[in-house]
Every structure is written in structure tokens, then in C-alpha cells.
Write an enzyme that holds these catalytic residues in place. Structure first.
Site, PDB file in Angstrom:
ATOM      1  N   ASP A  30       0.857  -1.190   0.000  1.00  0.00           N
ATOM      2  CA  ASP A  30       0.000   0.000   0.000  1.00  0.00           C
ATOM      3  C   ASP A  30       0.892   1.238   0.000  1.00  0.00           C
ATOM      4  O   ASP A  30       1.965   1.221   0.597  1.00  0.00           O
ATOM      5  CB  ASP A  30      -0.918   0.003   1.242  1.00  0.00           C
ATOM      6  CG  ASP A  30      -2.095   0.949   1.085  1.00  0.00           C
ATOM      7  OD1 ASP A  30      -3.228   0.460   0.892  1.00  0.00           O
ATOM      8  OD2 ASP A  30      -1.873   2.176   1.098  1.00  0.00           O
ATOM      9  N   LEU A 154     -18.169  -9.578  -1.566  1.00  0.00           N
ATOM     10  CA  LEU A 154     -18.021  -9.662  -0.112  1.00  0.00           C
ATOM     11  C   LEU A 154     -18.996  -8.722   0.594  1.00  0.00           C
ATOM     12  O   LEU A 154     -19.129  -7.577   0.191  1.00  0.00           O
ATOM     13  CB  LEU A 154     -16.589  -9.293   0.289  1.00  0.00           C
ATOM     14  CG  LEU A 154     -15.461 -10.045  -0.422  1.00  0.00           C
ATOM     15  CD1 LEU A 154     -14.112  -9.479  -0.010  1.00  0.00           C
ATOM     16  CD2 LEU A 154     -15.544 -11.533  -0.119  1.00  0.00           C
ATOM     17  N   ALA A 271     -37.664  -4.911   4.638  1.00  0.00           N
ATOM     18  CA  ALA A 271     -38.012  -3.494   4.550  1.00  0.00           C
ATOM     19  C   ALA A 271     -37.409  -2.755   5.744  1.00  0.00           C
ATOM     20  O   ALA A 271     -37.138  -3.346   6.790  1.00  0.00           O
ATOM     21  CB  ALA A 271     -39.533  -3.334   4.543  1.00  0.00           C
ATOM     22  N   GLY A 272     -37.163  -1.457   5.545  1.00  0.00           N
ATOM     23  CA  GLY A 272     -36.611  -0.672   6.646  1.00  0.00           C
ATOM     24  C   GLY A 272     -36.340   0.755   6.200  1.00  0.00           C
ATOM     25  O   GLY A 272     -37.026   1.288   5.327  1.00  0.00           O
ATOM     26  N   CYS A 279     -21.175   0.395  -0.983  1.00  0.00           N
ATOM     27  CA  CYS A 279     -21.351  -0.306  -2.268  1.00  0.00           C
ATOM     28  C   CYS A 279     -22.653   0.027  -2.978  1.00  0.00           C
ATOM     29  O   CYS A 279     -22.648   0.650  -4.037  1.00  0.00           O
ATOM     30  CB  CYS A 279     -21.212  -1.812  -2.049  1.00  0.00           C
ATOM     31  SG  CYS A 279     -19.560  -2.255  -1.533  1.00  0.00           S
TER      32      CYS A 279
HETATM   33  C1  UDX Z   1     -22.986  -5.487  -0.577  1.00  0.00           C
HETATM   34  C2  UDX Z   1     -23.257  -6.796  -1.315  1.00  0.00           C
HETATM   35  O1  UDX Z   1     -24.107  -7.604  -0.533  1.00  0.00           O
HETATM   36  C3  UDX Z   1     -21.942  -7.525  -1.557  1.00  0.00           C
HETATM   37  O2  UDX Z   1     -22.165  -8.709  -2.325  1.00  0.00           O
HETATM   38  C4  UDX Z   1     -21.015  -6.623  -2.355  1.00  0.00           C
HETATM   39  O3  UDX Z   1     -19.792  -7.207  -2.566  1.00  0.00           O
HETATM   40  C5  UDX Z   1     -20.817  -5.327  -1.612  1.00  0.00           C
HETATM   41  O4  UDX Z   1     -22.052  -4.710  -1.346  1.00  0.00           O
HETATM   42  P1  UDX Z   1     -22.539  -4.735   1.912  1.00  0.00           P
HETATM   43  O5  UDX Z   1     -22.574  -3.358   1.385  1.00  0.00           O
HETATM   44  O6  UDX Z   1     -21.482  -5.114   2.854  1.00  0.00           O
HETATM   45  O7  UDX Z   1     -22.471  -5.785   0.677  1.00  0.00           O
HETATM   46  O8  UDX Z   1     -23.904  -4.937   2.687  1.00  0.00           O
HETATM   47  P2  UDX Z   1     -25.247  -5.759   2.512  1.00  0.00           P
HETATM   48  O9  UDX Z   1     -25.298  -6.813   3.533  1.00  0.00           O
HETATM   49  O10 UDX Z   1     -25.449  -6.136   1.120  1.00  0.00           O
HETATM   50  O11 UDX Z   1     -26.292  -4.600   2.920  1.00  0.00           O
HETATM   51  C6  UDX Z   1     -26.326  -3.430   2.163  1.00  0.00           C
HETATM   52  C7  UDX Z   1     -27.393  -2.505   2.727  1.00  0.00           C
HETATM   53  O12 UDX Z   1     -28.681  -3.022   2.438  1.00  0.00           O
HETATM   54  C8  UDX Z   1     -27.316  -2.325   4.242  1.00  0.00           C
HETATM   55  O13 UDX Z   1     -27.555  -0.987   4.570  1.00  0.00           O
HETATM   56  C9  UDX Z   1     -28.463  -3.202   4.750  1.00  0.00           C
HETATM   57  O14 UDX Z   1     -29.001  -2.706   5.963  1.00  0.00           O
HETATM   58  C10 UDX Z   1     -29.479  -3.046   3.616  1.00  0.00           C
HETATM   59  N1  UDX Z   1     -30.402  -4.187   3.494  1.00  0.00           N
HETATM   60  C11 UDX Z   1     -29.911  -5.421   3.197  1.00  0.00           C
HETATM   61  C12 UDX Z   1     -31.780  -3.946   3.638  1.00  0.00           C
HETATM   62  O15 UDX Z   1     -32.213  -2.831   3.903  1.00  0.00           O
HETATM   63  N2  UDX Z   1     -32.640  -5.003   3.467  1.00  0.00           N
HETATM   64  C13 UDX Z   1     -32.196  -6.264   3.177  1.00  0.00           C
HETATM   65  O16 UDX Z   1     -33.024  -7.167   3.049  1.00  0.00           O
HETATM   66  C14 UDX Z   1     -30.778  -6.484   3.044  1.00  0.00           C
END
Ligand code: UDX
Length: 450
Positions: A30, A154, A271-272, A279
Site C-alpha cells: 500500500d 463480499l 423493509a426498513g 457499495c
Molecule cells: C454489498 C453486497 O451484498 C456484496 O455482495 C457486495 O460485494 C458489496 O455490497 P454490503 O454493502 O457489505 O455488501 O452490505 P449488505 O449486507 O449487502 O447490505 C447493504 C445494505 O442493504 C445495508 O444498509 C443493509 O441494511 C441493507 N439491506 C440489506 C436492507 O435494507 N434489506 C435487506 O433485506 C438487506
């Protein structure tokens, strides 16, 4: 195989640590000297379950090292994973300058053939640009480069497990030989033959990962397409929740029944208050910007983004309706990180809600198991509390914004006695409405009958 990782951020550390855990010799480089110093000293600058032990075990087995010397890391490796950040530019497109800079180092420092692997999230056609850049910058070195796209899927909070137990490993290549080298790199994960640091060798039964070989362009698209579709699914569930509130139905029951259909699947229908993190928000925007440049209006994604942003307005309006006036009220927030099991607050819906509450003059008391340290810099006027009970003490309302499991385990009867008014707004449907109302709470949640 001798592998180098360039970029020791979240993706680089998980990739390097896990590849070392399955037997490879890994050199993580890095350009941030401070970060390298911390890593050499054994300090992992992110909170990610299992990552610390994976890296410390690989260090004691002398299978991983950290360096600021990119040139040496390039020269010593057969395969180089580019894991640098591609943050969004003002216009929402991905900033690829770090990839360009790494390409220059690889092209000028390589003294032999190299497999150059895109692991960072990049827009389609980046691989073409990368190959071209390596040719141009490396025209005097004469080294041969095989470019590969190898997107990661991930999830923060479970990424070590996701890396070692993926549903699929996608590789985008120009030459079959490059795909064979990638299969070699992932062989023990594909054959599920490794000492798993997450399950201590007792990994849950399951089908081995699919090894998907495709073109570089398709591979790059698979990443954005997958993330955008998951975000779309969440926005669909959130619109459904709004309808359920109007029709007196229960979104939890509706989505559970929907998810029993394997064509729909149960995941990502919760839902939320909306999706956050580093990401989904940036990937959905980068994807429809990419479509625009290709002359296509990806309206569906723009709508999913608009729906997601409106979740904040709706939830703050719910709090305003319940409290009448926010100014001068003590509003206690449980949860700051964008989801449980991470200290990451980037694009966290909770932070946007805190911003609104403060702007309307509410006094915010907050607790999060991991996300407070990073939030303090952005919101110095918030009162950060030792624990959840400390946070709810004297509150006019509690807002549950991140579904940390420990919040479900709280002694809510005790919480009832500590609050000025037993009012709970659950932005993640974590709690049981019947139980909460049975305890005498005014309990409001998402998409369920009030
Ligand atoms: C995501 C993808 O899942 C992963 O495959 C990719 O590589 C990177 O982006 P991440 O951002 O770590 O991963 O979180 P994730 O678990 O996907 O949740 C993303 C957001 O969606 C969070 O804010 C979570 O609270 C929200 N979420 C997730 C919902 O509101 N409802 C759901 O049913 C699932």
C-alpha cells in the site's frame, strides 16, 4: 503461487488474508506509509469479524507480509490483485485514477510475465483500458501481461466467510490460460479443501462454489448488475411496506411468503430505512451513469435510488408525527453503522436521520457497538453513550436504526421504566410488535399494522 495485493483497504486485506489462509504466499502493498506501519505492527485498521485472526495466523506462518514498496511487490509476484479504491467522482462515475497509477508501477517494474487481476469494483471496459495502459507504460520493459477481471461479492461483517465460502467465483479473461491460473489460485476454495478459520474446520455442508469463466466485459458487468439487483429488491420491499401500511397488511409476512418461491428467494427483502454502505449507493449510481454513457436510460435503478432516499424522509416524518415537535426532545438512537457487525458508517441511513434530528433541534443520545468512534468526527454534538441503557435513559423516544442483535436482547421492560415516554420507532423491524405493545410501549415500525 506468489501473490501480491496492491491496496490494503477492506477488499485487499480480506483477499490477502484469505488467500494466505488457504496456502498462498501473499505480499500486501500500500502507498499509505501510516497504514503499512500499522499493519506491520499487527494492527488491522478495520473491524471485520475473523479478519484479525486470519491475518495474525498467516503472519505467524510467514505466509503474509505488508510493505510500502510497490515495485518490489510487483516484481516478486506471479499474480497481482489490484484492490485499490474506486470512489465516486462528483458526477457519480467511478474514480479510476488509483488503478491507472498502479498500472504504471506494474508496467514499469515488471521484469517478467504477470497476471494482473482487477478486484476493485470498476465500470465495464476498465479491463480494456487497463490492458492498453499496461502496454503503453510497459512498452520498454517488454513484459507480458494477462489482464483478468475477478469481482468480489463480499458483504461487510461476513466477508471472510463470503471469501472462503462463495456461491460463485467469477473470472473474466481474454485467454483460457489466464482462467486456468485463476482456477489454480482458488483451487482449495473451489474444492473446499482448507482449514477454515471461521468454522474451525467444521464448515457447514454445501455445494462447492461455481467457477464462472466469461469475458472481461461481462465479468465487470456481473458485479454492478448483481449489486444493483439486490438494491432493487430492497427498494421493492420498501415500496411494498408503504402499501402494507396503507392497506393494513404486514410486510414481514408478505415478504416471507414471497421468499418461499425459489424464483424470488428470501434474502434482501427486509423493509426498513433503506440501504447504505459503500457499495449499493455508489454502485447503483455508477451503473445508471454507465448506461447513460452507452445511450440507455436505466430508469429502474434511478427509481430504486429515489425510493431509497425517500426512506429517510418517511422515517423522520414518522418521528415528527409521533413526537409532534422534535426541537428540545431527547431522541435516543440505537445503531449508527450502515448494518450490524461492522464499524462502517459510510452512507449509513442512520447518520442521515441523526443529521435531520439535529437540524430540527432534537438532543440526540446515541449508542452503537462499533460505529460511534467514526461518527464522533461528523456529529460532535451527539451524546455518545457507554451502552444502550445509558442511551435510552431519560429519552422522549428511541429510534432503532441498525439491527444489531444485542438490541433485540435488551431488557425492554427495564427500558420502559428508564424513558420519559415509552415511544419506540423501529426502523429495521427488529422487535416484536406484540411484545413491545404488551410492555406498554407506543411502538411504530415499518410496513406492519400500527
Ligand atoms: C454489498 C453486497 O451484498 C456484496 O455482495 C457486495 O460485494 C458489496 O455490497 P454490503 O454493502 O457489505 O455488501 O452490505 P449488505 O449486507 O449487502 O447490505 C447493504 C445494505 O442493504 C445495508 O444498509 C443493509 O441494511 C441493507 N439491506 C440489506 C436492507 O435494507 N434489506 C435487506 O433485506 C438487506
Amino acid at each position: 503461487m506468489r501473490i501480491s495485493i496492491v491496496g490494503c483497504g477492506y477488499v485487499g486485506l480480506v483477499t490477502g488474508g484469505c488467500l494466505a489462509a488457504v496456502g498462498h504466499q501473499v505480499n500486501c502493498a500500500d502507498s499509505d506509509a501510516e497504514r503499512v506501519r500499522a499493519l506491520v505492527a499487527g494492527h488491522i485498521p478495520i473491524y471485520e469479524p475473523h479478519l484479525e485472526e486470519v491475518i495474525s495466523r498467516a503472519r505467524s506462518d510467514k505466509r503474509i507480509e505488508f510493505t510500502g514498496n510497490l515495485a518490489a511487490a510487483v516484481e516478486s509476484a506471479e499474480a497481482i490483485f489490484i484492490c485499490v479504491g474506486t470512489p465516486p467522482l462528483e458526477n457519480g462515475e467511478a474514480d479510476l485514477s488509483a488503478i491507472d497509477a498502479v498500472a504504471r508501477v506494474i508496467a514499469t517494474e515488471a521484469r517478467g510475465p504477470k497476471l494482473v487481476i482487477e478486484k476493485s469494483t470498476v465500470p465495464v471496459r476498465t479491463g480494456e483500458q487497463l490492458r492498453r495502459a499496461l502496454e503503453v507504460y510497459g512498452r520498454t520493459s517488454g513484459a507480458k501481461f494477462q489482464v483478468v477481471s475477478n469481482p468480489e461479492f463480499l458483504r461487510e461483517g461476513s466477508s471472510v466467510c463470503d471469501f472462503l465460502h462463495p456461491d460463485r467465483i467469477v473470472v473474466g479473461v481474454d485467454e483460457p490460460a489466464a482462467a486456468e491460473k485463476m482456477r489454480e489460485i482458488y483451487r482449495s476454495i473451489l474444492e473446499r479443501k482448507f482449514q477454515c478459520p471461521v468454522h474451525n474446520g467444521a464448515c457447514p455442508p454445501g455445494a462447492p462454489p461455481q467457477f464462472v469463466v466469461t469475458t472481461i466485459n461481462s465479468s465487470e458487468l456481473i458485479k454492478h448488475a448483481s449489486n444493483s439487483f439486490l438494491a432493487l429488491k430492497i427498494s421493492y420491499a420498501n415500496q411494498l411496506a408503504d402499501l402494507c401500511e396503507r392497506l393494513g397488511a404486514d410486510v414481514e409476512e408478505v415478504t416471507r411468503a414471497m421468499g418461499l418461491d425459489p424464483r424470488i428467494g428470501p434474502q434482501f427483502l427486509r423493509a426498513g430505512i433503506g440501504f447504505g454502505g459503500f457499495c449499493f449507493p455508489k454502485d447503483i449510481q455508477a451503473f445508471y451513469r454507465l448506461a447513460e454513457r452507452a445511450g440507455m436510460d436505466f430508469m429502474l435503478l434511478k427509481e430504486a435510488e429515489r425510493i431509497n432516499k425517500s426512506r429517510i424522509d418517511q422515517f423522520v416524518e414518522k418521528a415528527r408525527r409521533a413526537l409532534w415537535v422534535l426541537k428540545g426532545k431527547q431522541v435516543s438512537v440505537l445503531g449508527l453503522s450502515f448494518k450490524p457487525n461492522t464499524d462502517d458508517i459510510r452512507f449509513a441511513p442512520a447518520l442521515e436521520i441523526v443529521r435531520r434530528l439535529l437540524a430540527e433541534g432534537a438532543m440526540v443520545h446515541a449508542y452503537d457497538p462499533q460505529g460511534m468512534k467514526k461518527t464522533q468526527a461528523e456529529f460532535p454534538t451527539v451524546k455518545y453513550c457507554e451502552n444502550a441503557y445509558d442511551a435510552v435513559s431519560g429519552a422522549d423516544a428511541v429510534l432503532l436504526l441498525t439491527e444489531w442483535p444485542e438490541f433485540r436482547e435488551l431488557d425492554w421492560a427495564r427500558v420502559h421504566g428508564m424513558m420519559v415516554r415509552p415511544l419506540v420507532l423501529d426502523g429495521r423491524n427488529l422487535l416484536d410488535p406484540g411484545k413491545m405493545r404488551g410492555l406498554g410501549f407506543e411502538y411504530h415500525c415499518i410496513g406492519r399494522p400500527d
